[in-house]
Design an enzyme around this catalytic site. Structure first.
Site, PDB file in Angstrom:
ATOM      1  N   GLY A 114     -19.012  -2.413  -3.764  1.00 25.84           N
ATOM      2  CA  GLY A 114     -18.925  -2.766  -5.175  1.00 25.84           C
ATOM      3  C   GLY A 114     -18.138  -1.721  -5.945  1.00 25.84           C
ATOM      4  O   GLY A 114     -17.395  -0.920  -5.373  1.00 25.84           O
ATOM      5  N   PRO A 166     -14.132  -0.019 -13.388  1.00 27.73           N
ATOM      6  CA  PRO A 166     -15.156   0.511 -14.293  1.00 27.73           C
ATOM      7  C   PRO A 166     -16.057  -0.598 -14.830  1.00 27.73           C
ATOM      8  O   PRO A 166     -15.603  -1.672 -15.209  1.00 27.73           O
ATOM      9  CB  PRO A 166     -14.333   1.151 -15.410  1.00 27.73           C
ATOM     10  CG  PRO A 166     -13.038   1.528 -14.761  1.00 27.73           C
ATOM     11  CD  PRO A 166     -12.775   0.429 -13.765  1.00 27.73           C
ATOM     12  N   TYR A 172       0.852  -1.188   0.000  1.00 28.03           N
ATOM     13  CA  TYR A 172       0.000   0.000   0.000  1.00 28.03           C
ATOM     14  C   TYR A 172       0.891   1.242   0.000  1.00 28.03           C
ATOM     15  O   TYR A 172       1.565   1.539   0.994  1.00 28.03           O
ATOM     16  CB  TYR A 172      -0.909   0.029   1.231  1.00 28.03           C
ATOM     17  CG  TYR A 172      -2.043  -0.964   1.224  1.00 28.03           C
ATOM     18  CD1 TYR A 172      -2.321  -1.767   0.116  1.00 28.03           C
ATOM     19  CD2 TYR A 172      -2.869  -1.105   2.336  1.00 28.03           C
ATOM     20  CE1 TYR A 172      -3.365  -2.675   0.123  1.00 28.03           C
ATOM     21  CE2 TYR A 172      -3.921  -2.013   2.346  1.00 28.03           C
ATOM     22  CZ  TYR A 172      -4.160  -2.787   1.242  1.00 28.03           C
ATOM     23  OH  TYR A 172      -5.196  -3.677   1.258  1.00 28.03           O
TER      24      TYR A 172
END
Length: 301
Positions: free
Chosen positions: A216, A220, A58
């Protein structure tokens, strides 16, 4: 009928934690504003957050560095990290798979160093068998037993407190149960409930279910819970945001669900923590349960 808020805590391994924690992925958005990142984590602790999810990849280690500096032993925060991928600065995505046993051990050692500790509370094995994201190829396709062998050895050595799994199939979870799995992180949300059977298995086995992409829309074209008319209607009725409804639904779904929503914004952090106090009436839950689930199983890379 008046409903009660969900239970405020749930087990995660040998610990009991607040059901809404914090996912550190979004800390990388504050890479050039370290003081803000530190303040955000301190605010999370003030709000009662005692479960933080992170990974060495991260922000190329930035999240772990901030956690090491911001959190204190007396805060009692359970830090969960993951292995199975390493940082790849400049890559798309900025990580590379590291599934082989020797890579898993090296990743554990990297997390120990970057978090400034001699023991990792929980380490999730990111398998990448299912859900949106990368898929293992070539020498990165490794047998589960080989991976669990090195992680259980590290647990026996004291470097790891407990083992979790991430992005795994139902069959893989069943195979891993004898190793003593304490949590599972899979993509799961109101609009993507393909892993319902796995959630119920975890509930029966006393394993924490920690959904990522809890609303969710990870990539794209994938559905978003916040776009659903039923979610928006419930939010308007309760005077909260659609995102809060999507998260509250997860807490009501099963008692072993733990949330790790991420944010770089203090106000958003407070809104996420407040989700634990949202009660959804049976009629509202029934309406939300009726929202159509769509697949989140999209490979990239």
């Amino acid at each position: 009928m008046t409903a009660l808020p969900p239970a405020p805590t749930a087990p995660l391994g040998v610990r009991t934690v607040r059901r809404t924690g914090y996912g550190a992925l979004q800390l990388e958005r504050l890479h050039g504003r370290r003081d803000e990142a530190l303040a955000l984590l301190r605010r999370a602790v003030e709000l009662g957050v005692d479960h933080v999810d992170t990974a060495r990849f991260y922000g190329d280690g930035f999240a772990n560095d901030v956690i090491r500096e911001a959190l204190r032993p007396e805060d009692g925060v359970l830090v969960v990290t993951k292995v199975g991928a390493d940082p790849a600065p400049g890559g798309h995505p900025p990580l590379r798979l590291a599934q082989r046993p020797e890579q898993l051990r090296a990743s554990v050692e990297d997390n120990l160093r970057s978090l400034g500790t001699d023991r990792l509370d929980v380490v999730n094995l990111r398998r990448l068998d299912t859900g949106p994201g990368l898929r293992a190829e070539g020498d990165q396709v490794v047998d589960l037993d080989d991976q669990l062998a090195v992680l259980t050895a590290l647990r026996d050595e004291g470097s790891i407190g407990a083992i979790g799994l991430s992005s795994v199939s139902h069959d893989v979870l069943r195979r891993a149960l004898p190793a003593g799995v304490v949590c599972v992180q899979n993509a799961y949300s109101l609009v993507s409930r393909a892993d319902e059977e796995m959630l119920r298995l975890c509930e029966a086995e006393g394993i924490a279910w920690v959904p990522f992409f809890p609303l969710g829309g990870a990539f794209p074209g994938l559905p978003k819970a916040t776009d659903e008319p039923t979610v928006r209607t419930a939010a308007d009725a309760l005077g909260v945001t659609p995102a809060q409804i999507g998260l509250a639904w997860l807490l009501h779904r099963a008692p072993n669900v733990l949330l790790i929503p991420g944010t770089a914004d203090p106000a958003h952090l407070e809104a996420n923590v407040a989700v634990g106090g949202i009660a959804l009436a049976p009629a509202t839950l029934a309406a939300l349960d009726a929202v159509r689930s769509r697949s989140n199983d999209v490979a990239i890379g």
